[in-house]
Design a protein around this motif. Sequence first.
Motif, PDB file in Angstrom:
ATOM      1  N   ASN A 230      60.717  49.479  25.057  1.00  0.00           N
ATOM      2  CA  ASN A 230      61.546  48.342  25.429  1.00  0.00           C
ATOM      3  C   ASN A 230      61.893  48.383  26.909  1.00  0.00           C
ATOM      4  O   ASN A 230      61.800  47.359  27.611  1.00  0.00           O
ATOM      5  N   PHE A 231      62.279  49.560  27.420  1.00  0.00           N
ATOM      6  CA  PHE A 231      62.613  49.695  28.835  1.00  0.00           C
ATOM      7  C   PHE A 231      61.414  49.383  29.728  1.00  0.00           C
ATOM      8  O   PHE A 231      61.559  48.766  30.782  1.00  0.00           O
ATOM      9  N   MET A 232      60.240  49.814  29.304  1.00  0.00           N
ATOM     10  CA  MET A 232      59.053  49.737  30.159  1.00  0.00           C
ATOM     11  C   MET A 232      58.273  48.439  29.998  1.00  0.00           C
ATOM     12  O   MET A 232      57.244  48.247  30.656  1.00  0.00           O
ATOM     13  N   ASP A 233      58.751  47.561  29.137  1.00  0.00           N
ATOM     14  CA  ASP A 233      58.086  46.264  28.961  1.00  0.00           C
ATOM     15  C   ASP A 233      58.621  45.308  30.017  1.00  0.00           C
ATOM     16  O   ASP A 233      59.416  44.424  29.724  1.00  0.00           O
ATOM     17  N   GLY A 234      58.182  45.501  31.271  1.00  0.00           N
ATOM     18  CA  GLY A 234      58.793  44.777  32.365  1.00  0.00           C
ATOM     19  C   GLY A 234      57.882  43.991  33.267  1.00  0.00           C
ATOM     20  O   GLY A 234      58.357  43.192  34.066  1.00  0.00           O
ATOM     21  N   ILE A 235      56.576  44.207  33.207  1.00  0.00           N
ATOM     22  CA  ILE A 235      55.637  43.395  33.980  1.00  0.00           C
ATOM     23  C   ILE A 235      54.435  43.076  33.093  1.00  0.00           C
ATOM     24  O   ILE A 235      54.259  43.677  32.027  1.00  0.00           O
ATOM     25  N   ASP A 236      53.621  42.162  33.539  1.00  0.00           N
ATOM     26  CA  ASP A 236      52.531  41.659  32.711  1.00  0.00           C
ATOM     27  C   ASP A 236      51.609  42.778  32.228  1.00  0.00           C
ATOM     28  O   ASP A 236      51.041  43.521  33.028  1.00  0.00           O
ATOM     29  N   GLY A 237      51.482  42.889  30.919  1.00  0.00           N
ATOM     30  CA  GLY A 237      50.477  43.746  30.312  1.00  0.00           C
ATOM     31  C   GLY A 237      50.785  45.218  30.249  1.00  0.00           C
ATOM     32  O   GLY A 237      50.051  45.966  29.587  1.00  0.00           O
TER      33      GLY A 237
END
Length: 339
Positions: free
Chosen positions: A145-152
């Motif tokens: 969840n934390f690392m879902d921050g830029i495309d792909g």
Amino acid sequence: MAPSALLAIWLLAGIALGAAGTAMARAYALHRRLIDLPGERRSHRIATPRGGGISTVLVLLLALAALAIARPGTLPACLLAGAGLALVAGIGWIDDHRPLPAWPRLAVHAVAGGLLAAALWMQGGGPPDLVVACVATVVLVNVWNFMDGIDGIAAGQALVVALAWSLYAGAGPVLWIGLALTAALVGFLPFNFPRARIFLGDVGSGAIGYALAALLALGVMGEPTCARLPWILPLLPFLLDASLTLISRMVAGEAWWRPHVQHAYQAWSRALGAHAPVTLAYAGAAVVASVAMFVVRSGSSTLIMSTCLTFLLAGGLAWKRLRGRRAGIDTDSLTDGKR
């Protein structure tokens, strides 16, 4: 049916369901106005629908059902694992519709970890395996969840890890569930990279984290400590960025549970003014770490420990250098991504 043909059907079905499910999730999100808007705590400039990761949940639940049918003795364990997945995905789905406080979500993740531990216990897991299941669930659900921050980046990283672990295991539930996750992400990624048309959402990032926790717990079940360590290597790019950033925010007295744009990958994407190179670089780092996992597989404990330590030190130094790029950079210059 030949195993190779069955594997091909398994992969193609997962890819097709992943793609179809993502397309339907996008239509639903647009209809319900489930949109992530740009802001100072987001890493994108374009309003983008969220919740596309529900397709991954669908594929994983169907994969668990197929495994239970193929191996009737695993039915109770599959039901428990599926219940944990449904809990994590469900709280994420609710959060995508109506943001929830951090602590209720964390409590649900802990319960899901307990269900996964119970599933492993029914398959003969011992106390160390149950601890791994509980800890890995809470850690990986939140890391993704934390690392879902830029495309792909979140889907791409998970794809590398799941495929590497599938090949590393070579058989059993880790192979089949790992390939199901890989296929689902292959179906999802064209909607999310190189330019996102939909985000995973908390439903997707949480489900991916839970699935990876399950694969890790199954893969290391019954293994001695030294044999468990190589499994961690493909996770290191995400684990290091997430944990070191979290620690730095705690030390600084910041509200660490709130959304932010202080991860190393976010700083790097700001410096470059693009997401794709960063996503590919993180995936490349995971590939290198996965290769190392195979190389040290039959090595001595000294080789395994030294390899893990080398990757930890190199990753820590890279994190420090990349995160330092955040100074003096305007977050409004970001390209489109999640947060």
